[in-house]
Design an enzyme around this catalytic site. Sequence first.
Site, PDB file in Angstrom:
ATOM      1  N   CYS A  79       0.869  -1.171   0.000  1.00 55.36           N
ATOM      2  CA  CYS A  79       0.000   0.000   0.000  1.00 55.36           C
ATOM      3  C   CYS A  79       0.909   1.226   0.000  1.00 55.36           C
ATOM      4  O   CYS A  79       2.039   1.146  -0.482  1.00 55.36           O
ATOM      5  CB  CYS A  79      -0.941  -0.020   1.208  1.00 55.36           C
ATOM      6  N   LYS A  80       0.472   2.324   0.519  1.00 57.96           N
ATOM      7  CA  LYS A  80       1.278   3.544   0.500  1.00 57.96           C
ATOM      8  C   LYS A  80       2.498   3.439   1.416  1.00 57.96           C
ATOM      9  O   LYS A  80       3.616   3.676   0.988  1.00 57.96           O
ATOM     10  CB  LYS A  80       0.415   4.751   0.899  1.00 57.96           C
TER      11      LYS A  80
END
Length: 126
Positions: A79-80
Amino acid sequence: MKSAHDLVAEAKAHIHEIDLQEAEQAIRAADALIDVREPDEFVQGHIPGAVNIPRGLLEFKLSATQELAPRDLKLVLYCKTSGRAALAAASLKQMGYLQVSSISGGFDAWAEAGKAVQQTSLPSFE
């Protein structure tokens, strides 16, 4: 009461998290590289070869997609910054997936290290 950070810390204690040095090899060996960010984040830039399955839909999509249903698949998630991927990896582990890894530092660490990033072009409606 637990915070989101508490839940992420608990998840990270029970999953396999890989660093950037391990990530490239793990991605090559994976059956699927899954970006669990939202579609607007994915379009702005993602790791080449990744499929976008947002965190909120992950369990449903994997259960409903025949190619992703086998529990022995090698899955790499990101993810980020790694929080959502850790929660997703813990959830998939609970579902019986045996070989799930999460990239430590997520997409931000990947991009900051100068590794390959792909952007998706949206069609022009003009």
